[in-house]
Design an enzyme around this catalytic site. Structure first.
Site, PDB file in Angstrom:
ATOM      1  N   HIS A 160      46.195  37.233 -14.192  1.00  0.00           N
ATOM      2  CA  HIS A 160      46.864  36.979 -15.478  1.00  0.00           C
ATOM      3  C   HIS A 160      46.670  38.165 -16.440  1.00  0.00           C
ATOM      4  O   HIS A 160      46.026  38.034 -17.483  1.00  0.00           O
ATOM      5  CB  HIS A 160      46.363  35.674 -16.125  1.00  0.00           C
ATOM      6  CG  HIS A 160      47.317  35.138 -17.152  1.00  0.00           C
ATOM      7  ND1 HIS A 160      47.516  33.796 -17.368  1.00  0.00           N
ATOM      8  CD2 HIS A 160      48.139  35.776 -18.030  1.00  0.00           C
ATOM      9  CE1 HIS A 160      48.408  33.629 -18.337  1.00  0.00           C
ATOM     10  NE2 HIS A 160      48.804  34.821 -18.754  1.00  0.00           N
ATOM     11  N   ARG A 212      54.306  31.444 -16.299  1.00  0.00           N
ATOM     12  CA  ARG A 212      53.228  30.463 -16.227  1.00  0.00           C
ATOM     13  C   ARG A 212      53.240  29.837 -14.831  1.00  0.00           C
ATOM     14  O   ARG A 212      54.303  29.524 -14.294  1.00  0.00           O
ATOM     15  CB  ARG A 212      53.398  29.350 -17.268  1.00  0.00           C
ATOM     16  CG  ARG A 212      53.139  29.776 -18.715  1.00  0.00           C
ATOM     17  CD  ARG A 212      51.660  30.077 -18.988  1.00  0.00           C
ATOM     18  NE  ARG A 212      51.379  30.414 -20.374  1.00  0.00           N
ATOM     19  CZ  ARG A 212      51.343  31.650 -20.879  1.00  0.00           C
ATOM     20  NH1 ARG A 212      51.556  32.691 -20.093  1.00  0.00           N
ATOM     21  NH2 ARG A 212      51.064  31.850 -22.156  1.00  0.00           N
ATOM     22  N   GLU A 263      43.914  28.412 -13.408  1.00  0.00           N
ATOM     23  CA  GLU A 263      43.341  29.755 -13.623  1.00  0.00           C
ATOM     24  C   GLU A 263      41.940  29.628 -14.187  1.00  0.00           C
ATOM     25  O   GLU A 263      41.708  28.746 -15.028  1.00  0.00           O
ATOM     26  CB  GLU A 263      44.224  30.549 -14.591  1.00  0.00           C
ATOM     27  CG  GLU A 263      45.608  30.826 -14.023  1.00  0.00           C
ATOM     28  CD  GLU A 263      46.508  31.584 -14.988  1.00  0.00           C
ATOM     29  OE1 GLU A 263      46.047  31.970 -16.086  1.00  0.00           O
ATOM     30  OE2 GLU A 263      47.677  31.796 -14.652  1.00  0.00           O
TER      31      GLU A 263
HETATM   32  P1  NAP Z   1      61.292  34.350 -25.276  1.00  0.00           P
HETATM   33  O1  NAP Z   1      61.780  35.583 -25.951  1.00  0.00           O
HETATM   34  O2  NAP Z   1      61.242  33.063 -26.047  1.00  0.00           O
HETATM   35  O3  NAP Z   1      62.202  34.154 -23.968  1.00  0.00           O
HETATM   36  C1  NAP Z   1      62.238  32.980 -23.223  1.00  0.00           C
HETATM   37  C2  NAP Z   1      63.619  32.864 -22.587  1.00  0.00           C
HETATM   38  O4  NAP Z   1      63.636  31.726 -21.722  1.00  0.00           O
HETATM   39  C3  NAP Z   1      64.743  32.672 -23.586  1.00  0.00           C
HETATM   40  O5  NAP Z   1      65.823  33.504 -23.197  1.00  0.00           O
HETATM   41  C4  NAP Z   1      65.115  31.214 -23.435  1.00  0.00           C
HETATM   42  O6  NAP Z   1      66.479  30.977 -23.666  1.00  0.00           O
HETATM   43  C5  NAP Z   1      64.838  30.989 -21.967  1.00  0.00           C
HETATM   44  N1  NAP Z   1      64.608  29.571 -21.668  1.00  0.00           N
HETATM   45  C6  NAP Z   1      63.776  28.702 -22.280  1.00  0.00           C
HETATM   46  N2  NAP Z   1      63.835  27.497 -21.683  1.00  0.00           N
HETATM   47  C7  NAP Z   1      64.744  27.618 -20.679  1.00  0.00           C
HETATM   48  C8  NAP Z   1      65.257  26.724 -19.701  1.00  0.00           C
HETATM   49  N3  NAP Z   1      64.853  25.444 -19.651  1.00  0.00           N
HETATM   50  N4  NAP Z   1      66.175  27.187 -18.840  1.00  0.00           N
HETATM   51  C9  NAP Z   1      66.620  28.466 -18.908  1.00  0.00           C
HETATM   52  N5  NAP Z   1      66.165  29.356 -19.800  1.00  0.00           N
HETATM   53  C10 NAP Z   1      65.247  28.934 -20.666  1.00  0.00           C
HETATM   54  O7  NAP Z   1      59.832  34.553 -24.702  1.00  0.00           O
HETATM   55  P2  NAP Z   1      59.157  35.895 -24.124  1.00  0.00           P
HETATM   56  O8  NAP Z   1      58.442  36.597 -25.211  1.00  0.00           O
HETATM   57  O9  NAP Z   1      60.162  36.625 -23.304  1.00  0.00           O
HETATM   58  O10 NAP Z   1      58.039  35.227 -23.177  1.00  0.00           O
HETATM   59  C11 NAP Z   1      58.435  34.382 -22.095  1.00  0.00           C
HETATM   60  C12 NAP Z   1      57.215  33.707 -21.487  1.00  0.00           C
HETATM   61  O11 NAP Z   1      56.471  34.664 -20.754  1.00  0.00           O
HETATM   62  C13 NAP Z   1      56.215  33.134 -22.490  1.00  0.00           C
HETATM   63  O12 NAP Z   1      56.568  31.824 -22.889  1.00  0.00           O
HETATM   64  C14 NAP Z   1      54.902  33.163 -21.743  1.00  0.00           C
HETATM   65  O13 NAP Z   1      54.618  31.931 -21.139  1.00  0.00           O
HETATM   66  C15 NAP Z   1      55.137  34.203 -20.658  1.00  0.00           C
HETATM   67  N6  NAP Z   1      54.232  35.356 -20.825  1.00  0.00           N
HETATM   68  C16 NAP Z   1      53.332  35.635 -19.853  1.00  0.00           C
HETATM   69  C17 NAP Z   1      52.468  36.705 -19.996  1.00  0.00           C
HETATM   70  C18 NAP Z   1      51.453  37.044 -18.941  1.00  0.00           C
HETATM   71  O14 NAP Z   1      50.367  37.489 -19.279  1.00  0.00           O
HETATM   72  N7  NAP Z   1      51.766  36.892 -17.679  1.00  0.00           N
HETATM   73  C19 NAP Z   1      52.523  37.511 -21.153  1.00  0.00           C
HETATM   74  C20 NAP Z   1      53.470  37.203 -22.114  1.00  0.00           C
HETATM   75  C21 NAP Z   1      54.325  36.116 -21.944  1.00  0.00           C
HETATM   76  P3  NAP Z   1      67.044  30.800 -25.161  1.00  0.00           P
HETATM   77  O15 NAP Z   1      66.885  32.130 -25.830  1.00  0.00           O
HETATM   78  O16 NAP Z   1      68.436  30.441 -24.936  1.00  0.00           O
HETATM   79  O17 NAP Z   1      66.212  29.725 -25.786  1.00  0.00           O
END
Ligand code: NAP
Length: 324
Positions: free
Chosen positions: A289, A241, A270
């Site tokens: 995006h 993000r 965006e």
């Molecule tokens: P996820 O499986 O929930 O992974 C998020 C990771 O970030 C987890 O390992 C979490 O740790 C860690 N985390 C959360 N808060 C943190 C902090 N303050 N400091 C350090 N680590 C932290 O989510 P995901 O499916 O991989 O997606 C991640 C993000 O990508 C989404 O939230 C979304 O905003 C973004 N995204 C973007 C697109 C795009 O179109 N560009 C598409 C999809 C997703 P823990 O496991 O220990 O909680």
């Protein structure tokens, strides 16, 4: 019993048909000026909403007094004011998992494009400026073998790590909240990925990729101090993000030469405003995006979001709800 469902972003016809077979559906996209009034009117008696990319806050919820469930066609839920949803007891569903591999592909594409200067050099050909063999001033930087630092080692972060470590021989450093036992959870990355404190990761990585959720802890997390810690000549990639990064500090790091290049799929605002210096910056590869934007994955997201909504309205436990 039929419920009133407000669809606030376009759904593929087959998924819209699943909803209309069971419920009374209104399609109104608040981002389109000609549909904004219909959206506000439908909010007043909506039992459920399905869509994405629109801020749903306490003020909006106040005009949706019957709302019981929101199904987001996204994995990130930073558009939703979670405290306000909790106060009203509204269920929030999302689409984890089905977009993981596609988003990791996008992130790796940004790494390749930034490091090998793919867009810049493709434009040289397209614009008829390829008139002699290119010289050192246009050479790229190898990706294979470089150290990749991944901030956020969840579903997408791990999928990115597999591409880097197993496909490109890249040592991976990762930072997240939970300690992961690689031997049991990700044996294929044992000895190839290392949990690393935040500052140390920034100092040691050749390429830093952000795959964190946007939250109160991560908003503005990457600023001048963090860019200052990165290796001179490092590459920075954001596929999470835009608001996680302080864009003025990023520009400063690019202009000062601290960063070699940046690959960005997301921005603080965006679509990216036309006057944003990031749009035309020679060291920036900017995408609109598109992390999950493939035919297969956007359809899979719509299917999961529709199933979540139908399950919730049928009184069943949806496949993917957000805990808050
Ligand atoms: P996820 O499986 O929930 O992974 C998020 C990771 O970030 C987890 O390992 C979490 O740790 C860690 N985390 C959360 N808060 C943190 C902090 N303050 N400091 C350090 N680590 C932290 O989510 P995901 O499916 O991989 O997606 C991640 C993000 O990508 C989404 O939230 C979304 O905003 C973004 N995204 C973007 C697109 C795009 O179109 N560009 C598409 C999809 C997703 P823990 O496991 O220990 O909680």
């Amino acid at each position: 019993m039929k419920k009133k469902v407000l669809v606030f972003r376009e759904l593929p016809p087959d998924q819209l048909a699943r909803l209309t077979a069971v419920h009374a559906v209104t399609v109104a996209n608040p981002r389109l000026p000609e549909q904004a009034a219909a959206f506000r009117a439908a909010l007043r008696d909506a039992d459920a909403m399905i869509g994405s990319s629109y801020a749903i806050d306490a003020a909006l919820l106040a005009s949706a007094p019957r709302l019981k469930v929101i199904s987001s066609i996204s994995v990130g839920v930073d558009n939703y004011e979670l405290r306000a949803l909790a106060a009203r007891g509204i269920m929030l569903c999302h689409t984890p998992g089905v977009l993981t591999e596609t988003t990791a592909d996008t992130l790796f594409s940004l790494i390749m494009a930034s490091s090998r200067r793919l867009i810049e050099l493709a434009n040289l050909v397209r614009e008829g400026r390829w008139q002699r063999n290119i010289g050192e001033d246009l050479f790229g930087w190898d990706v294979h073998g470089k150290t990749l630092g991944i901030l956020g080692f969840g579903r997408i972060g791990q999928a990115l790590a597999r591409r880097a470590a197993l496909g490109f021989g890249m040592p991976v450093l990762y930072h997240n909240l939970r300690t992961i036992d690689l031997a049991t959870e990700l044996p294929e990355l044992l000895g190839k990925a290392t949990h690393t404190p935040f500052d140390e990761l920034l100092q040691r990585a050749d390429i830093v990729a952000v795959v964190l959720p946007l939250s109160s802890e991560t908003r503005g997390l990457i600023g001048a101090r963090e860019f200052g810690l990165m290796k001179p000549g490092a590459i920075f990639v954001n596929g999470a993000r835009g608001a996680i990064v302080q864009e003025a500090a990023l520009l400063q790091a690019l202009d000062s030469g601290r960063l070699r290049a940046a690959g960005l799929d997301v921005f603080a605002t965006e679509p990216l405003p036309l006057d944003s210096p990031l749009r035309t910056h020679p060291k920036v590869t900017a995408l609109p995006h598109i992390g999950s934007a493939t035919i297969e994955t956007r359809h899979a997201m719509a299917v999961l979001a529709t199933s979540n909504l139908l399950q919730a309205l049928a009184g069943e436990r949806p496949a993917a709800t957000v805990d808050f």
